[in-house]
Motif scaffolding. Structure first.
Motif, PDB file in Angstrom:
ATOM      1  N   ASP A 228       0.907  -1.168  -0.141  1.00  0.00           N
ATOM      2  CA  ASP A 228       0.058  -0.051   0.050  1.00  0.00           C
ATOM      3  C   ASP A 228       0.981   1.274  -0.132  1.00  0.00           C
ATOM      4  OD1 ASP A 228      -1.956  -1.646   0.197  1.00  0.00           O
ATOM      5  OD2 ASP A 228      -2.581  -1.298   2.185  1.00  0.00           O
ATOM      6  N   VAL A 229       2.061   1.270   0.487  1.00  0.00           N
ATOM      7  CA  VAL A 229       2.945   2.303   0.394  1.00  0.00           C
ATOM      8  C   VAL A 229       3.649   2.684  -0.776  1.00  0.00           C
ATOM      9  CG1 VAL A 229       3.548   1.857   2.941  1.00  0.00           C
ATOM     10  CG2 VAL A 229       5.070   1.504   0.961  1.00  0.00           C
ATOM     11  N   ILE A 230       3.513   1.669  -1.813  1.00  0.00           N
ATOM     12  CA  ILE A 230       4.039   2.012  -3.237  1.00  0.00           C
ATOM     13  C   ILE A 230       2.748   2.819  -4.190  1.00  0.00           C
ATOM     14  CG2 ILE A 230       4.840   0.922  -5.065  1.00  0.00           C
ATOM     15  CD1 ILE A 230       6.537   0.561  -2.766  1.00  0.00           C
ATOM     16  N   SER A 231       3.497   3.683  -4.817  1.00  0.00           N
ATOM     17  CA  SER A 231       2.651   4.609  -5.761  1.00  0.00           C
ATOM     18  C   SER A 231       1.752   3.690  -6.876  1.00  0.00           C
ATOM     19  CB  SER A 231       3.365   5.702  -6.430  1.00  0.00           C
ATOM     20  OG  SER A 231       4.293   5.025  -7.384  1.00  0.00           O
ATOM     21  N   ALA A 232       0.791   4.018  -7.052  1.00  0.00           N
ATOM     22  CA  ALA A 232      -0.055   3.649  -8.009  1.00  0.00           C
ATOM     23  C   ALA A 232       0.448   3.447  -9.440  1.00  0.00           C
ATOM     24  CB  ALA A 232      -1.550   4.045  -8.317  1.00  0.00           C
ATOM     25  N   GLU A 233       1.170   4.224  -9.891  1.00  0.00           N
ATOM     26  CA  GLU A 233       1.972   4.171 -11.123  1.00  0.00           C
ATOM     27  C   GLU A 233       3.087   3.056 -11.275  1.00  0.00           C
ATOM     28  OE1 GLU A 233       0.536   8.284 -10.442  1.00  0.00           O
ATOM     29  OE2 GLU A 233       1.639   6.881  -9.344  1.00  0.00           O
ATOM     30  N   ARG A 234       3.778   2.772 -10.031  1.00  0.00           N
ATOM     31  CA  ARG A 234       4.703   1.785  -9.968  1.00  0.00           C
ATOM     32  C   ARG A 234       4.124   0.260  -9.884  1.00  0.00           C
ATOM     33  NH1 ARG A 234       9.144   2.078  -5.744  1.00  0.00           N
ATOM     34  NH2 ARG A 234      10.175   0.807  -7.363  1.00  0.00           N
ATOM     35  N   VAL A 235       2.760   0.387  -9.324  1.00  0.00           N
ATOM     36  CA  VAL A 235       2.147  -1.111  -9.094  1.00  0.00           C
ATOM     37  C   VAL A 235       1.675  -1.159 -10.483  1.00  0.00           C
ATOM     38  CG1 VAL A 235       0.137  -2.107  -8.312  1.00  0.00           C
ATOM     39  CG2 VAL A 235       1.535  -0.949  -6.924  1.00  0.00           C
ATOM     40  N   ARG A 236       1.224  -0.117 -11.348  1.00  0.00           N
ATOM     41  CA  ARG A 236       0.629  -0.422 -12.440  1.00  0.00           C
ATOM     42  C   ARG A 236       1.768  -0.895 -13.575  1.00  0.00           C
ATOM     43  NH1 ARG A 236       0.259   5.016 -14.909  1.00  0.00           N
ATOM     44  NH2 ARG A 236       2.445   4.772 -15.191  1.00  0.00           N
ATOM     45  N   ASP A 237       2.901  -0.315 -13.523  1.00  0.00           N
ATOM     46  CA  ASP A 237       4.069  -0.815 -14.476  1.00  0.00           C
ATOM     47  C   ASP A 237       4.255  -1.999 -14.221  1.00  0.00           C
ATOM     48  OD1 ASP A 237       3.789   2.009 -15.373  1.00  0.00           O
ATOM     49  OD2 ASP A 237       5.677   2.453 -14.443  1.00  0.00           O
ATOM     50  N   GLU A 238       4.408  -2.668 -12.929  1.00  0.00           N
ATOM     51  CA  GLU A 238       4.735  -3.912 -12.860  1.00  0.00           C
ATOM     52  C   GLU A 238       3.592  -4.927 -13.419  1.00  0.00           C
ATOM     53  OE1 GLU A 238       7.418  -5.802 -11.777  1.00  0.00           O
ATOM     54  OE2 GLU A 238       8.606  -3.835 -11.603  1.00  0.00           O
ATOM     55  N   LEU A 239       2.306  -4.494 -12.955  1.00  0.00           N
ATOM     56  CA  LEU A 239       1.192  -5.223 -13.495  1.00  0.00           C
ATOM     57  C   LEU A 239       1.278  -5.609 -14.998  1.00  0.00           C
ATOM     58  CD1 LEU A 239      -1.443  -6.916 -12.592  1.00  0.00           C
ATOM     59  CD2 LEU A 239      -2.397  -4.478 -12.737  1.00  0.00           C
ATOM     60  N   VAL A 240       1.535  -4.311 -15.627  1.00  0.00           N
ATOM     61  CA  VAL A 240       1.531  -4.368 -16.994  1.00  0.00           C
ATOM     62  C   VAL A 240       2.753  -5.432 -17.456  1.00  0.00           C
ATOM     63  CG1 VAL A 240       2.137  -3.133 -19.146  1.00  0.00           C
ATOM     64  CG2 VAL A 240       0.700  -2.198 -17.597  1.00  0.00           C
ATOM     65  N   LYS A 241       3.730  -5.262 -17.030  1.00  0.00           N
ATOM     66  CA  LYS A 241       5.030  -6.142 -17.455  1.00  0.00           C
ATOM     67  C   LYS A 241       4.363  -7.511 -17.127  1.00  0.00           C
ATOM     68  CE  LYS A 241       8.608  -2.710 -16.355  1.00  0.00           C
ATOM     69  NZ  LYS A 241       9.544  -2.318 -15.708  1.00  0.00           N
ATOM     70  N   LEU A 242       3.655  -8.043 -16.044  1.00  0.00           N
ATOM     71  CA  LEU A 242       3.229  -9.273 -15.693  1.00  0.00           C
ATOM     72  C   LEU A 242       2.254  -9.824 -16.646  1.00  0.00           C
ATOM     73  CD1 LEU A 242       2.424 -10.411 -12.213  1.00  0.00           C
ATOM     74  CD2 LEU A 242       1.093 -11.189 -14.033  1.00  0.00           C
ATOM     75  N   VAL A 243       1.216  -8.853 -16.841  1.00  0.00           N
ATOM     76  CA  VAL A 243       0.576  -9.568 -17.868  1.00  0.00           C
ATOM     77  C   VAL A 243       0.925  -9.693 -19.433  1.00  0.00           C
ATOM     78  CG1 VAL A 243      -1.774  -8.648 -18.959  1.00  0.00           C
ATOM     79  CG2 VAL A 243      -1.338  -8.435 -16.634  1.00  0.00           C
TER      80      VAL A 243
END
Length: 503
Positions: A228-243
């Protein structure tokens, strides 16, 4: 067919592109590294000599070393060095063709040399405080300390240049050979330093097809809330790479198992609906992962910028979330059957909300939500056929997402019943054939009314305003219903419509 348009047979088991891969032999790993160093030696040795002459050490690190061992060639090279950014910049100027310092705050200077893109980062250590979304960066003093702060042992190896001395203080080569992700130290310490590493574990599992060590999985589970302390943008970027990775099911399953998905994409674990006692509806979670994998097999249909078959996040993510409206719309009927009426519309709204929270662009949000909203539209086609008007509307509503909608609709068939699957395939083949024929005849891609705004105003004797827009919509409906019309016919229809409006 069930009320939601999907076959009611059990979902097909997960395909197995991510089945365990045999371990690599040490000899094979060493041969690959040696070959890759010969390929990149013209750059790394010269650069190493430049730093050595100035009294600094330089080491190729991280992904390039790991990928060399896996036989994955690349032209992006990462280095770490004892030199501070100002010294790095001075050493690169006059050698590189372009130098940039966008990462200076994190100790990184980048450059381009021929076909090579290079980033050089000063030895460092960084950690998140308990409530911070940004890491605190401090320079380190040696290579061992720098490698020890990295996320996984397979990324904590280095090659010192110009001597090409291999450095592996945490056993990364053994973990790589056995295809397992471990942290250099205690995973709890690693994830406390940077909670995003928990998502990176899932991403690397998806990219490399590696297993994740049990202690790492346990730490991810215990510390999931730290994401939860990680910015939404960084979470998004990891999710995109994963998908977009070769084995996304591996990574997504790990996110769900550890509870991370419940915090970054809660709609995904919510698909793990309790099955009704008669087992009359699909396991929606497993079905969604299967649709994702089947969409990957159809990506070659897209005219991707980097060539056919390039991972397409929009169609993959739409496949993953196309049924997220089902938990909100599930209803059990008296006969024990299950319905999910309007889950397409509800799902599209949920997609918009989640993607907005993850800071996706408006264009991406529009594309995915449109696909989710339209993914059931086709099923009415097989219930008696569509008129040309209905086909035109299908094309118009899909707009620039038509090719992705073709992929999603085809991928959404996961029935084991071969006869039913073949019937659905033939039916969609027929729809695509009709779309192609109409497109050739009527230029469907540029579908417009037969009269433009200026002609409407001239014929009706009115100025710009709401009436012109209403007239335009009427003529577009005429175009949908009747196909292209000559100007005289379109004008007659417009005048009749206008006269009726005037009473």
């Amino acid at each position: 067919m069930s009320p939601d348009g999907l076959e009611s047979s059990p979902a097909v088991p997960a395909t197995t592109p991510d089945a365990p891969t045999p371990p690599l032999s040490m000899v094979e790993v060493q041969q690959r590294v040696s070959s890759e160093l010969e390929r990149i030696g013209v750059v790394v040795d010269e650069l190493g000599e430049r730093f050595e002459a100035a009294g600094h050490s330089l080491h190729l690190v991280g992904g390039p070393v790991r990928d060399a061992m896996l036989g994955r060639l690349q032209n992006d090279l990462d280095f770490t060095t004892s030199a501070h950014p100002d010294a790095v910049e001075r050493l690169l100027k006059g050698w590189a063709e372009a130098v940039w310092d966008i990462g200076r705050a994190f100790g990184t200077i980048g450059c381009r040399k021929g076909d090579w893109t290079i980033e050089i980062t000063t030895f460092r250590s960084e950690a998140y405080s308990a409530d911070s979304r940004k890491p605190e960066v401090a320079y380190g003093t040696d290579l061992a300390g720098d490698l020890g702060r990295r996320d996984f042992t397979v990324n904590a190896m280095a090659v010192s240049v110009p001597g090409r001395v291999f450095e592996d203080p945490f056993g990364g080569i053994g973990d790589l050979a056995h295809r397992v992700l471990r942290t250099p130290g205690r995973p709890e310490d690693s994830f406390s330093d940077d909670p995003l590493r928990m998502m990176r574990a899932a991403r690397f599992a998806a990219q490399l097809g590696f297993d994740v060590a049990p202690d790492v999985v346990a730490a991810m589970t215990a510390m999931a809330e730290r994401i939860d302390v990680i910015s939404a943008e960084r979470v998004r970027d990891e999710l995109v790479k994963l998908v977009c990775a070769p084995y996304p099911r591996r990574g997504l399953a790990l996110l769900v198992e550890t509870g991370l998905a419940a915090r970054v994409l809660p709609e995904l674990p919510a698909l793990q609906l309790e099955r009704d006692e008669h087992h009359r509806h699909k396991d929606v979670y497993e079905h969604s992962l299967t649709v994702l994998e089947q969409s990957m097999d159809l990506e070659e249909r897209l005219a991707a910028p980097d060539g056919p078959g390039t991972p397409d996040f929009i169609v993959r993510f739409a496949a993953l979330v196309h049924d997220i409206g089902k938990p909100r719309t599930r209803r059990f009927l008296e006969d024990g059957s299950v319905t999910f009426h309007h889950h397409d519309v509800v799902g599209a709204k949920l997609v918009r909300k989640r993607m907005k929270a993850l800071r996706f662009s408006g264009e991406q949000i529009d594309a995915v939500s449109k696909l989710v909203e339209l993914h059931l539209r086709f099923h009415g086609y097989g219930d008696g056929g569509w008129t040309d008007s209905a086909v035109r509307r299908y094309v118009r509503d899909a707009g620039d997402q038509l090719q992705r909608l073709h992929i999603l609709t085809r991928a959404d068939c996961t029935t084991r019943n071969r006869r039913k699957a073949e019937r659905l395939r033939r039916t969609y083949d027929d729809l695509e054939r009709r779309i192609g024929e109409l497109a050739e005849q009527e230029e469907l891609d540029a579908m417009r009314p037969d009269l433009d705004g200026n002609q409407i105003m001239r014929i009706l004797g009115i100025g710009p305003g709401r009436d012109v827009g209403e007239a335009y919509k009427f003529l577009l409906e005429q175009r949908m219903d009747h196909g292209p019309q000559d100007p005289a016919t379109a004008e007659a229809a417009l005048r009749a419509w206008w006269a009726e409006r005037q009473g």
